[in-house]
Motif scaffolding. Structure first.
Motif, PDB file in Angstrom:
ATOM      1  N   GLY A 152       0.734  -1.595   0.370  1.00  0.00           N
ATOM      2  CA  GLY A 152       0.148   0.108   0.175  1.00  0.00           C
ATOM      3  C   GLY A 152       0.955   0.926   0.075  1.00  0.00           C
ATOM      4  O   GLY A 152       0.238   2.316  -0.177  1.00  0.00           O
ATOM      5  N   VAL A 153       1.774   1.185   0.095  1.00  0.00           N
ATOM      6  CA  VAL A 153       2.797   2.424  -0.082  1.00  0.00           C
ATOM      7  C   VAL A 153       2.527   2.672  -0.698  1.00  0.00           C
ATOM      8  O   VAL A 153       3.069   3.075  -2.658  1.00  0.00           O
ATOM      9  N   THR A 154       2.743   4.592  -0.945  1.00  0.00           N
ATOM     10  CA  THR A 154       2.647   5.108  -2.666  1.00  0.00           C
ATOM     11  C   THR A 154       4.174   5.652  -2.677  1.00  0.00           C
ATOM     12  O   THR A 154       4.039   6.585  -1.115  1.00  0.00           O
ATOM     13  N   LEU A 155       4.826   6.213  -3.622  1.00  0.00           N
ATOM     14  CA  LEU A 155       5.953   7.046  -3.623  1.00  0.00           C
ATOM     15  C   LEU A 155       6.027   7.888  -4.728  1.00  0.00           C
ATOM     16  O   LEU A 155       5.531   7.344  -5.876  1.00  0.00           O
ATOM     17  N   GLU A 156       6.617   9.042  -4.732  1.00  0.00           N
ATOM     18  CA  GLU A 156       7.011   9.686  -6.226  1.00  0.00           C
ATOM     19  C   GLU A 156       7.901   9.569  -6.651  1.00  0.00           C
ATOM     20  O   GLU A 156       9.428   9.376  -6.146  1.00  0.00           O
ATOM     21  N   VAL A 157       7.712   9.394  -8.158  1.00  0.00           N
ATOM     22  CA  VAL A 157       8.497   9.480  -8.941  1.00  0.00           C
ATOM     23  C   VAL A 157       9.530  10.460  -9.761  1.00  0.00           C
ATOM     24  O   VAL A 157       8.469  10.823 -10.488  1.00  0.00           O
ATOM     25  N   PRO A 158      10.036  11.766  -9.412  1.00  0.00           N
ATOM     26  CA  PRO A 158      10.433  13.046  -9.833  1.00  0.00           C
ATOM     27  C   PRO A 158      11.083  12.025 -10.927  1.00  0.00           C
ATOM     28  O   PRO A 158      11.317  11.858 -11.887  1.00  0.00           O
ATOM     29  N   ALA A 159      11.259  13.789 -12.349  1.00  0.00           N
ATOM     30  CA  ALA A 159      11.804  13.447 -13.340  1.00  0.00           C
ATOM     31  C   ALA A 159      12.777  12.457 -13.558  1.00  0.00           C
ATOM     32  O   ALA A 159      13.478  11.834 -15.049  1.00  0.00           O
ATOM     33  N   ASP A 160      13.448  13.002 -12.751  1.00  0.00           N
ATOM     34  CA  ASP A 160      15.069  12.585 -12.721  1.00  0.00           C
ATOM     35  C   ASP A 160      15.669  11.628 -11.965  1.00  0.00           C
ATOM     36  O   ASP A 160      16.635  10.963 -11.874  1.00  0.00           O
ATOM     37  N   ARG A 161      14.821  10.621 -11.300  1.00  0.00           N
ATOM     38  CA  ARG A 161      15.064   9.169 -11.153  1.00  0.00           C
ATOM     39  C   ARG A 161      14.063   8.633 -11.806  1.00  0.00           C
ATOM     40  O   ARG A 161      13.052   8.384 -12.194  1.00  0.00           O
ATOM     41  N   SER A 162      14.585   6.925 -12.295  1.00  0.00           N
ATOM     42  CA  SER A 162      13.782   5.748 -12.078  1.00  0.00           C
ATOM     43  C   SER A 162      12.996   5.443 -11.515  1.00  0.00           C
ATOM     44  O   SER A 162      13.112   5.796 -10.233  1.00  0.00           O
ATOM     45  N   ILE A 163      11.952   4.191 -11.431  1.00  0.00           N
ATOM     46  CA  ILE A 163      11.115   3.845 -10.406  1.00  0.00           C
ATOM     47  C   ILE A 163      12.074   2.544  -9.282  1.00  0.00           C
ATOM     48  O   ILE A 163      11.964   2.783  -8.062  1.00  0.00           O
ATOM     49  N   VAL A 164      12.906   2.474 -10.018  1.00  0.00           N
ATOM     50  CA  VAL A 164      14.481   1.493  -9.343  1.00  0.00           C
ATOM     51  C   VAL A 164      14.913   2.602  -8.751  1.00  0.00           C
ATOM     52  O   VAL A 164      14.921   1.675  -6.952  1.00  0.00           O
ATOM     53  N   GLU A 165      15.123   3.224  -9.221  1.00  0.00           N
ATOM     54  CA  GLU A 165      15.900   3.991  -7.847  1.00  0.00           C
ATOM     55  C   GLU A 165      15.436   4.784  -6.530  1.00  0.00           C
ATOM     56  O   GLU A 165      15.473   4.818  -5.580  1.00  0.00           O
ATOM     57  N   VAL A 166      13.755   5.127  -7.160  1.00  0.00           N
ATOM     58  CA  VAL A 166      13.333   5.574  -6.029  1.00  0.00           C
ATOM     59  C   VAL A 166      13.272   4.516  -5.115  1.00  0.00           C
ATOM     60  O   VAL A 166      12.634   4.341  -4.072  1.00  0.00           O
ATOM     61  N   LEU A 167      12.595   2.949  -5.799  1.00  0.00           N
ATOM     62  CA  LEU A 167      11.878   1.673  -4.376  1.00  0.00           C
ATOM     63  C   LEU A 167      14.096   1.527  -3.768  1.00  0.00           C
ATOM     64  O   LEU A 167      13.588   1.748  -2.322  1.00  0.00           O
ATOM     65  N   GLU A 168      14.782   2.054  -4.284  1.00  0.00           N
ATOM     66  CA  GLU A 168      15.826   1.632  -4.043  1.00  0.00           C
ATOM     67  C   GLU A 168      15.993   3.225  -2.818  1.00  0.00           C
ATOM     68  O   GLU A 168      17.181   2.375  -1.409  1.00  0.00           O
ATOM     69  N   ASP A 169      15.927   3.849  -2.845  1.00  0.00           N
ATOM     70  CA  ASP A 169      15.884   5.121  -2.114  1.00  0.00           C
ATOM     71  C   ASP A 169      15.245   4.449  -0.949  1.00  0.00           C
ATOM     72  O   ASP A 169      15.868   5.367   0.539  1.00  0.00           O
ATOM     73  N   ASN A 170      13.723   4.294  -0.800  1.00  0.00           N
ATOM     74  CA  ASN A 170      13.042   3.938  -0.106  1.00  0.00           C
ATOM     75  C   ASN A 170      13.673   1.887   0.636  1.00  0.00           C
ATOM     76  O   ASN A 170      12.307   2.007   1.124  1.00  0.00           O
ATOM     77  N   GLY A 171      14.340   2.052   0.486  1.00  0.00           N
ATOM     78  CA  GLY A 171      15.132   0.560   1.249  1.00  0.00           C
ATOM     79  C   GLY A 171      14.232  -0.369   0.768  1.00  0.00           C
ATOM     80  O   GLY A 171      14.289  -1.608   1.544  1.00  0.00           O
TER      81      GLY A 171
END
Length: 309
Positions: free
Chosen positions: A232-251
């Protein structure tokens, strides 16, 4: 899976051929032409190499590794850091470049792109299919596996650029039977030119890329949200990041390797939303269906994607 390096040979200048087997001598899983192997290297690097040995050999898998001038650690390690007897961690075979049964084929290889085509040629020959291979490279000394192709005689056209220039793709396809399937692997410029020629000739083309196809200059990135259905977690993917990078940034660790949309490791099921596909793997039909995407490069055409993560 742990496999031992049982033999190492120089396939050509800059190409190392590794033969891998189980330490207990047991048979390896069967595989189909076009399959590749994922090798895990020190530091967690994952690299993919096409199986290029004979499918009749059930105890060994063979890969050919080109020494990359700008290696990120994969090819340099397999060239300089691996000796006979070393064990490598590999993931079972995966095939994103399957050979469709046909009566006629045209195979086109550029450099190390010959590797996935070798078992295809072996299979086509055994099936009695009509086929021809056009094999280009910078120079003959750098073109691997020429000795394996010699028995096929005139079915193979070898075209070292320093001897005869680049392959004339237009002429190659113009001479192909209308029902022929075209299979190609090699550098991006070769495949981009081939796509244009195959379209003009009305031939069905299947390609495998080393790197992602270039995106149109008009493509722009926008911010969007990704919801992970399992938590159920929702994350924002900014224009300069990939989905994988955002996921990894959040552990949140997810399997990924190439970061270019060419290996398929990060393929993820899409439950809601409209993906913006930027990989070089999915077919046009799969893109339209929108059921999966490669989250290392794919983005969203809708404000939110719901992924099966």
């Amino acid at each position: 899976m742990q496999l031992r390096v049982v033999a190492i040979n120089d396939g050509a200048q800059g190409v190392r051929v590794l033969r891998l087997a189980r330490s207990d001598g047991a048979d390896l899983p069967e595989w189909e032409p076009g399959a590749h192997l994922e090798v895990t290297l020190p530091g967690g690097l994952r690299r993919h190499y096409s199986l290029c040995g004979s499918r009749a050999d059930g105890q060994e898998w063979t890969i050919g590794v080109l020494r990359e001038e700008r290696s990120r650690g994969g090819s340099s390690y397999l060239h300089d850091g691996v000796e006979v007897g070393r064990e490598l961690t590999v993931t079972g075979v995966r095939n994103l470049f399957p050979l469709v049964p046909a009566d006629e084929y045209v195979f086109i290889a550029g450099g190390i792109g010959i590797t996935p085509l070798l078992p295809m040629i072996e299979t086509a020959e055994a099936a009695g299919s009509d086929w021809h291979l056009f094999y280009g490279g910078r120079r003959r000394a750098s073109m691997a596996f020429l000795e394996r192709l010699e028995p096929y005689g005139e079915r193979v056209t070898v075209a070292p650029a320093d001897e005869c220039g680049r392959i004339d793709l237009g002429a190659a396809l113009a001479a192909a039977p209308r029902r022929a399937l075209v299979y190609a692997c090699g550098p991006g410029p070769l495949l981009s030119s081939l796509e244009e020629e195959a379209t003009a000739a009305g031939l069905e083309l299947h390609v495998e890329r080393f790197t992602a196809a270039p995106l149109p200059a008009s493509v722009q990135n926008a911010t969007f949200e990704v919801q992970l259905a399992q938590t159920g977690v929702t994350l924002e993917v900014p224009a300069d990041r990939s989905i994988v990078e955002v996921l990894e940034d959040n552990g949140i660790g997810v399997p990924s390797s190439c970061q270019e949309g060419v290996c398929g490791t990060c393929e993820t099921k899409v439950l809601q939303g409209t993906p913006d596909h930027r990989d070089s793997i999915l077919s046009d039909e799969e893109r339209r269906a929108g059921n999966t995407m490669m989250i290392c490069v794919g983005r969203s055409r809708s404000s939110r994607l719901v992924l099966d993560l």
